[in-house]
Design a protein around this motif. Structure first.
Motif, PDB file in Angstrom:
ATOM      1  N   TYR A  62       0.858  -1.180   0.000  1.00 25.02           N
ATOM      2  CA  TYR A  62       0.000   0.000   0.000  1.00 25.02           C
ATOM      3  C   TYR A  62       0.892   1.226   0.000  1.00 25.02           C
ATOM      4  N   VAL A  76      -4.555   2.877  -1.770  1.00 22.91           N
ATOM      5  CA  VAL A  76      -3.846   2.828  -3.052  1.00 22.91           C
ATOM      6  C   VAL A  76      -2.689   1.842  -2.911  1.00 22.91           C
ATOM      7  N   GLU A  87      -0.923  -0.691 -10.676  1.00 22.88           N
ATOM      8  CA  GLU A  87      -1.311   0.201  -9.589  1.00 22.88           C
ATOM      9  C   GLU A  87      -2.810   0.017  -9.407  1.00 22.88           C
ATOM     10  N   LEU A  89      -6.465   0.430  -6.550  1.00 24.59           N
ATOM     11  CA  LEU A  89      -7.150   1.082  -5.444  1.00 24.59           C
ATOM     12  C   LEU A  89      -8.167   0.111  -4.866  1.00 24.59           C
TER      13      LEU A  89
END
Length: 134
Positions: A62, A76, A87, A89
């Protein structure tokens, strides 16, 4: 000024404790995958899915936590799958009981999402996990 404590799900993941992460999930949790349209529903189903995800991601970490209002948190992350960087979320919506009721994952770029779907898809199928309505 002291930084706020991380969300319990994040703290469990960062500790490498999948069982503690699962304990933060509500019994009727709804999980929205970045790879399929229909959600996965229920703690047992989502727990099995998260165990597979833990096995699949490489170098997961994270990088940011954004606290929203009314129990909404955005975590994120960065990771790799099969050498592809991605990447993402984790959008967590927590109920008044403190458990995660709704969990949405978003991933970019498309090449990272495709690598994840290709690596995870056969594992999900072998485990017999089905999205609701799929």
């Amino acid at each position: 000024m002291t930084a706020p404590a991380p969300h319990p799900f994040r703290a469990a993941v960062e500790a490498g404790d999948i069982e503690a992460a699962i304990a933060t999930l509500a019994p009727g949790i709804v999980f929205h995958s970045p790879a399929v349209f229909h959600p996965y529903v229920g703690r047992d189903t989502v727990a099995a899915l998260l165990r597979l995800v833990f096995e699949t991601f490489e170098d997961f970490r994270y990088t940011d936590e954004i606290g929203g209002s009314d129990g909404t948190e955005a975590l994120v992350f960065r990771a790799a799958v099969g050498g592809r960087e991605l990447e993402g979320l984790d959008l967590l919506r927590t109920g008044s009981d403190g458990l995660v009721q709704d969990f949405t994952v978003m991933i970019r770029p498309l090449s990272g999402l495709l690598a994840l779907a290709q690596a995870l898809g056969p594992k999900v199928e072998a485990a017999g996990l089905k999205a609701t309505g799929a």
